[in-house]
Write an enzyme that holds these catalytic residues in place. Structure first.
Site, PDB file in Angstrom:
ATOM      1  N   ASP A 179      33.584  35.423  44.751  1.00  0.00           N
ATOM      2  CA  ASP A 179      32.407  34.800  44.125  1.00  0.00           C
ATOM      3  C   ASP A 179      31.158  35.374  44.776  1.00  0.00           C
ATOM      4  O   ASP A 179      31.188  35.788  45.940  1.00  0.00           O
ATOM      5  CB  ASP A 179      32.439  33.274  44.291  1.00  0.00           C
ATOM      6  CG  ASP A 179      31.717  32.557  43.151  1.00  0.00           C
ATOM      7  OD1 ASP A 179      32.386  31.874  42.351  1.00  0.00           O
ATOM      8  OD2 ASP A 179      30.474  32.693  43.060  1.00  0.00           O
ATOM      9  N   ASP A 236      29.671  40.701  44.246  1.00  0.00           N
ATOM     10  CA  ASP A 236      28.908  40.710  43.002  1.00  0.00           C
ATOM     11  C   ASP A 236      29.733  41.557  42.034  1.00  0.00           C
ATOM     12  O   ASP A 236      29.885  42.772  42.232  1.00  0.00           O
ATOM     13  CB  ASP A 236      27.525  41.323  43.237  1.00  0.00           C
ATOM     14  CG  ASP A 236      26.703  41.404  41.951  1.00  0.00           C
ATOM     15  OD1 ASP A 236      27.266  41.187  40.851  1.00  0.00           O
ATOM     16  OD2 ASP A 236      25.500  41.689  42.042  1.00  0.00           O
ATOM     17  N   VAL A 237      30.263  40.926  41.014  1.00  0.00           N
ATOM     18  CA  VAL A 237      31.207  41.626  40.131  1.00  0.00           C
ATOM     19  C   VAL A 237      30.564  42.738  39.295  1.00  0.00           C
ATOM     20  O   VAL A 237      31.264  43.461  38.595  1.00  0.00           O
ATOM     21  CB  VAL A 237      31.961  40.647  39.194  1.00  0.00           C
ATOM     22  CG1 VAL A 237      32.982  39.832  39.950  1.00  0.00           C
ATOM     23  CG2 VAL A 237      30.993  39.760  38.416  1.00  0.00           C
ATOM     24  N   ASN A 241      37.130  36.434  35.619  1.00  0.00           N
ATOM     25  CA  ASN A 241      36.630  35.209  34.999  1.00  0.00           C
ATOM     26  C   ASN A 241      35.139  34.948  35.210  1.00  0.00           C
ATOM     27  O   ASN A 241      34.531  34.209  34.444  1.00  0.00           O
ATOM     28  CB  ASN A 241      37.472  34.049  35.571  1.00  0.00           C
ATOM     29  CG  ASN A 241      36.841  32.708  35.369  1.00  0.00           C
ATOM     30  OD1 ASN A 241      36.880  32.182  34.258  1.00  0.00           O
ATOM     31  ND2 ASN A 241      36.258  32.150  36.420  1.00  0.00           N
ATOM     32  N   TYR A 273      25.584  36.739  25.156  1.00  0.00           N
ATOM     33  CA  TYR A 273      26.843  36.110  25.595  1.00  0.00           C
ATOM     34  C   TYR A 273      27.940  36.365  24.561  1.00  0.00           C
ATOM     35  O   TYR A 273      29.042  36.812  24.897  1.00  0.00           O
ATOM     36  CB  TYR A 273      26.613  34.603  25.785  1.00  0.00           C
ATOM     37  CG  TYR A 273      27.811  33.856  26.306  1.00  0.00           C
ATOM     38  CD1 TYR A 273      27.998  33.677  27.667  1.00  0.00           C
ATOM     39  CD2 TYR A 273      28.770  33.323  25.445  1.00  0.00           C
ATOM     40  CE1 TYR A 273      29.107  32.988  28.162  1.00  0.00           C
ATOM     41  CE2 TYR A 273      29.865  32.635  25.915  1.00  0.00           C
ATOM     42  CZ  TYR A 273      30.032  32.463  27.271  1.00  0.00           C
ATOM     43  OH  TYR A 273      31.138  31.790  27.752  1.00  0.00           O
ATOM     44  N   THR A 304      32.341  21.244  32.026  1.00  0.00           N
ATOM     45  CA  THR A 304      31.876  21.621  33.368  1.00  0.00           C
ATOM     46  C   THR A 304      30.680  20.736  33.743  1.00  0.00           C
ATOM     47  O   THR A 304      30.056  20.129  32.862  1.00  0.00           O
ATOM     48  CB  THR A 304      31.434  23.101  33.378  1.00  0.00           C
ATOM     49  OG1 THR A 304      30.458  23.265  32.350  1.00  0.00           O
ATOM     50  CG2 THR A 304      32.584  24.025  33.135  1.00  0.00           C
ATOM     51  N   LYS A 327      31.357  38.656  25.027  1.00  0.00           N
ATOM     52  CA  LYS A 327      32.714  38.109  24.931  1.00  0.00           C
ATOM     53  C   LYS A 327      33.526  38.840  23.861  1.00  0.00           C
ATOM     54  O   LYS A 327      34.736  39.013  23.983  1.00  0.00           O
ATOM     55  CB  LYS A 327      32.663  36.602  24.663  1.00  0.00           C
ATOM     56  CG  LYS A 327      32.035  35.797  25.802  1.00  0.00           C
ATOM     57  CD  LYS A 327      32.766  36.024  27.129  1.00  0.00           C
ATOM     58  CE  LYS A 327      32.261  35.127  28.234  1.00  0.00           C
ATOM     59  NZ  LYS A 327      32.959  35.339  29.510  1.00  0.00           N
TER      60      LYS A 327
END
Ligand code: NAD
Length: 270
Positions: free
Chosen positions: A53, A74-75, A101, A169, A204, A173
């Protein structure tokens, strides 16, 4: 719609099996929401979990809760992603599961008419480029092992249009979905499965807060969910565990919807 008549989630009601003993799972975005629930679930099924994360406090807490390993990543950074999988391999001797994810859904990503290039690019980087990087860096380990399950988090918005647009977004996806399909086809004969997990809306903390403040916004969405409620993170994590395990050995290159029936619905029950 009366709340009392709706079925509640039975997530966590079933005793968990131990399908992942001896397997090593890397989870990005492990500090919160779906990633955190998946961390708990995969660990409870016996996996060694590497929690990645950008948020060090949240990621560390997740790892500590399951006696796993935390790596701050940091992905969107290729070198950091490479180092993540290297750490997983060096620590546990294999990388069997990659749950890619981590993702963002910022407020400045909205209608195409108002979304600026900055917001567009930021969302593409975190949601789509990250999945490209994670797959690119984990595949060589899985090729050597001739075994692996990659689960990339897409979304139900990859298969359905919404008038409440978050344009970057949604496009990101869609990219995750088609990239996963292609990789699933390309690497299938090397023992590697790649699936796109497409969750419906999940309960969430962020969503709860938003909808508590704005019940009309919640109602606008809930009417489209046949089940009549949003998912609990544990229900998405259960699907992740299935896709990670050999129970899903013939599930590959799939658009794996976990959406309470949204994508199949025209008229929902009242
Ligand atoms: P969340 O915000 O609760 O958790 C996301 C985690 O990713 C956080 O811990 C955050 O710190 C981390 N993260 C963000 N940017 C990062 C980066 N650059 N590098 C590393 N880590 C980073 O989100 P969530 O609701 O659990 O969503 C997880 C995934 O599921 C996302 O890809 C999201 O798009 C997808 N999804 C969510 C829903 C929903 O309703 N929550 C529905 C469909 C799909």
């Amino acid at each position: 719609m009366s709340d009392q008549t709706l079925p509640v989630s039975s997530a966590g009601a079933t005793p968990v099996c131990r399908r992942l003993v001896g397997r090593t799972a890397v989870i990005t975005g492990a500090g919160s929401g779906i990633g955190l629930a998946a961390t708990r679930r995969l660990a409870s099924e016996g996996a060694n979990v590497v929690c990645a994360d950008i948020d060090a406090a949240a990621g560390k807490a997740a790892a500590e809760a399951v006696s796993g390993t935390f790596v701050q990543v940091d992905v969107t950074d290729s070198d950091q992603v490479a180092a993540l999988f290297e750490t997983a391999y060096d620590t546990y001797g294999s990388v069997d599961i990659a749950f890619n994810n981590a993702g963002i859904s910022p407020a400045d990503d909205d209608s195409i008419l108002t979304t600026g290039l900055d917001a567009w690019k930021r969302v593409q980087e975190v949601n789509l480029t990250s999945v490209y990087l994670c797959c690119k860096h984990v595949l060589p380990y899985m090729q050597r092992q001739r075994r692996g399950s990659i689960i990339n988090t897409a979304s139900f918005v990859a298969v359905l249009g919404a008038a409440t647009s978050q344009i970057s977004y949604t496009a990101s996806k869609g990219g995750v979905l088609s990239m996963s399909r292609e990789l699933g086809v390309q690497f299938a004969r090397e023992g590697i499965r790649v699936n796109a997990l497409c969750p419906g809306p999940v309960n969430t903390p962020l969503l709860k807060e938003l909808f508590a403040k704005d019940p009309e916004r919640a109602a606008r969405r809930l009417v489209h969910v046949p089940v009549g409620r949003f998912a609990e993170p544990e229900e998405i994590a259960a699907a992740v565990a299935f896709l990670a395990s050999d129970d899903s050995s013939f599930v590959n290159a799939a658009e794996f919807l976990v959406d309470g029936g949204i994508a199949g619905a025209y008229v929902t029950p009242v």
